[in-house]
Motif scaffolding. Structure first.
Motif, PDB file in Angstrom:
ATOM      1  N   GLY A 121      60.208   1.502 -21.059  1.00  0.00           N
ATOM      2  CA  GLY A 121      59.868   0.102 -21.260  1.00  0.00           C
ATOM      3  C   GLY A 121      58.398  -0.217 -21.146  1.00  0.00           C
ATOM      4  O   GLY A 121      58.017  -1.397 -21.133  1.00  0.00           O
ATOM      5  N   ALA A 122      57.534   0.785 -21.084  1.00  0.00           N
ATOM      6  CA  ALA A 122      56.101   0.552 -20.918  1.00  0.00           C
ATOM      7  C   ALA A 122      55.522  -0.171 -22.135  1.00  0.00           C
ATOM      8  O   ALA A 122      55.952   0.033 -23.269  1.00  0.00           O
ATOM      9  N   SER A 123      54.531  -1.007 -21.868  1.00  0.00           N
ATOM     10  CA  SER A 123      53.807  -1.716 -22.921  1.00  0.00           C
ATOM     11  C   SER A 123      52.524  -0.950 -23.244  1.00  0.00           C
ATOM     12  O   SER A 123      51.824  -0.496 -22.334  1.00  0.00           O
ATOM     13  N   TYR A 124      52.228  -0.852 -24.533  1.00  0.00           N
ATOM     14  CA  TYR A 124      51.008  -0.140 -24.897  1.00  0.00           C
ATOM     15  C   TYR A 124      49.768  -0.876 -24.396  1.00  0.00           C
ATOM     16  O   TYR A 124      48.882  -0.277 -23.779  1.00  0.00           O
ATOM     17  N   VAL A 125      49.706  -2.176 -24.629  1.00  0.00           N
ATOM     18  CA  VAL A 125      48.512  -2.947 -24.266  1.00  0.00           C
ATOM     19  C   VAL A 125      48.365  -3.047 -22.751  1.00  0.00           C
ATOM     20  O   VAL A 125      47.259  -2.904 -22.213  1.00  0.00           O
ATOM     21  N   ALA A 126      49.442  -3.269 -22.030  1.00  0.00           N
ATOM     22  CA  ALA A 126      49.355  -3.503 -20.589  1.00  0.00           C
ATOM     23  C   ALA A 126      49.333  -2.211 -19.780  1.00  0.00           C
ATOM     24  O   ALA A 126      48.736  -2.179 -18.690  1.00  0.00           O
TER      25      ALA A 126
END
Length: 488
Positions: free
Chosen positions: A352-357
């Motif tokens: 569930g990781a976000s690329y931007v964050a």
């Protein structure tokens, strides 16, 4: 004979063929990691087979790259370069049609042999062909275009894996070779080193590669805990002792041990081992983490890694200029610490990781650290020895970085507790990835401490690097005249 001008049509053809040749090897070192999960699924390979897919190539390349430059000086740089290109393409074709993981691993080892012939040869052709007034600019263009190749590698690999399939990661080299080899034969002048005496340290090269191969096998297969693994490790250590003995007493050693009489050269190579071991382990595991644990496609995973290589390409020259003004000690101390911080930020990257964050901040910090340290590291290596041995020093440093990455890819999954089928379980791989990032960060901190304690200012008249733009993420650039060979 160095009389070709860069602005001439022949000069442009020479630059084109050397860029094509070096790009084949550089692309291959960056695109394969992205393809590993699909390779594993298609060939029903376990994690050890994926490690060997990476390490078989690095093993022969690291073990033979110093010898490859010497062969070119004696038999003809163009001839050996073309042989390397054709060899590399033939091995790539075998990789692309490999029916099993065993065949793929064997073909990757053959690829490394071709890479050891063409990698030092591409730079040697530029240095031997161009007029002295144009050589620096030619080297700069060569390293800059090579950096662009490295930057697009992960994206290209992901696009190929998602599109026509992982086999095209290797098959792409065939048309490049079909373009490169004829241009070289038609437009690149042949050159040799008139001082080359034809004696090659083949025994030293064999023992060096054997040492790396045996230790790599022992580390990858250590999970079995068998007697064979123990005997292999002992044989690897014995082979390493024999390598040192041969290099010490050989009349023409591949790696003269007296070069390590320079304490700064020895210290910087220790920093190199720490830094590039961490980089090798990081990029091997991150390409898997983004696909296995986060669930991204190969294209998304490859594109995600672009910031590090783009930053290297854009800012490495400025970093080198800054290090010229303030000295290498601060960059070589701060750079590894920034890289360690970037790897610690990767602990946030999971399902569930976000690329931007999550992903991008880690890569930006890591890229900043890489930019900070790579150019000063190369400059310090060159300044630590006599100018006449700059090519040898650069070749040794490049081989050390490749060997460090090789051992890291073999050892890190073991130390992080990854089982043979770990990459098939997102949760298990994510947990082991976190442990691996902590280990990589720790190795980088050790490198920073070594740099702070040992690196000193460079003399004002020392040799400066010619490769100002650098896009490789797994090795420092080859530098200096006749880079990658012994200079008497």
């Amino acid at each position: 004979m160095r009389d070709v001008r860069l602005a001439s049509s022949q000069g442009k053809w020479i630059l084109l063929t050397t860029v094509l040749g070096s790009s084949m090897a550089m692309l291959d070192s960056t695109v394969v990691n992205v393809a590993l999960p699909r390779i594993g699924q298609d060939l029903d390979a376990n994690l050890a087979a994926l490690q060997w897919t990476v390490n078989a190539y690095m093993l022969t390349l690291a073990g033979l790259i110093l010898l490859g430059g010497s062969l070119g000086d004696h038999y003809g740089r163009r001839k050996v370069f073309v042989v390397g290109v054709v060899w590399f393409a033939a091995a790539s074709l075998l990789c692309g049609i490999a029916p099993t993981s065993g065949v793929l691993i064997a073909a990757r080892a053959l690829q490394g042999v071709g890479g050891a012939l063409l990698t030092p040869g591409s730079l040697a052709l530029i240095q031997a062909s161009f007029h002295p007034d144009d050589r620096g600019r030619a080297v700069g263009l060569w390293s800059g275009f090579g950096g662009i190749g490295a930057a697009v590698g992960p994206f290209l690999g992901g696009w190929l894996v998602d599109g026509p399939g992982w086999r095209w990661v290797f098959l792409l080299n065939v048309p490049l070779a079909l373009l490169c080899a004829p241009i070289a034969l038609r437009h690149v002048p042949e050159s040799r080193d008139g001082r080359s005496h034809g004696r090659f340290d083949v025994l030293g090269a064999v023992l060096g590669a054997l040492t790396l191969g045996l230790l790599t096998y022992a580390l990858i297969e250590a999970r079995q805990g068998s007697l064979v693994v123990v005997l292999t490790a002992v044989a690897g250590l014995a082979s390493g002792v024999a390598f040192v003995y041969v290099e010490k007493y050989s009349p023409d050693p591949m790696m003269p041990l007296d070069i390590f009489a320079s304490r700064q050269f020895t210290a910087v190579n220790l920093v190199t081992l720490c830094v590039y071991a961490a980089f090798g382990g990081f990029f091997f595991l991150t390409a898997l983490q983004l696909q296995v644990a986060v669930g991204w496609s190969p294209l998304a995973a490859g594109t995600a890694l672009l910031p590090t290589t783009a930053m290297m390409l854009l800012f490495s020259a400025r970093s080198g200029a800054l290090a010229d003004r303030i000295g290498p000690r601060i960059p070589l101390t701060v750079g590894p610490l920034l890289c360690a911080a970037g790897m610690l930020l990767m602990l946030r990257v999971g399902p569930g990781a976000s690329y931007v964050a999550d992903v991008l901040p880690a890569l930006l910090v890591l890229g900043t650290g890489m930019v900070t340290l790579v150019a000063p590291l190369t400059a310090t290596v060159l300044a630590s020895v006599d100018t006449a041995r700059a090519g040898l020093a650069s070749g040794v440093n490049n081989a050390a970085a490749r060997a460090a990455g090789l051992i890291a890819v073999a050892a890190l999954p073991l130390l992080a507790g990854m089982g043979p089928e770990a990459y098939r379980s997102p949760a298990a791989f994510d947990d082991a990835f976190d442990r691996a990032m902590l280990l990589c960060a720790g190795v980088l901190v050790v490198g920073s401490v070594v740099a702070f304690a040992t690196v000193r200012s460079l003399p004002p008249d020392c040799r400066r690097p010619e490769c100002r733009h650098h896009g490789s993420i797994t090795t420092p650039p080859l530098e200096g005249e006749r880079a990658g060979r012994r200079i008497a």
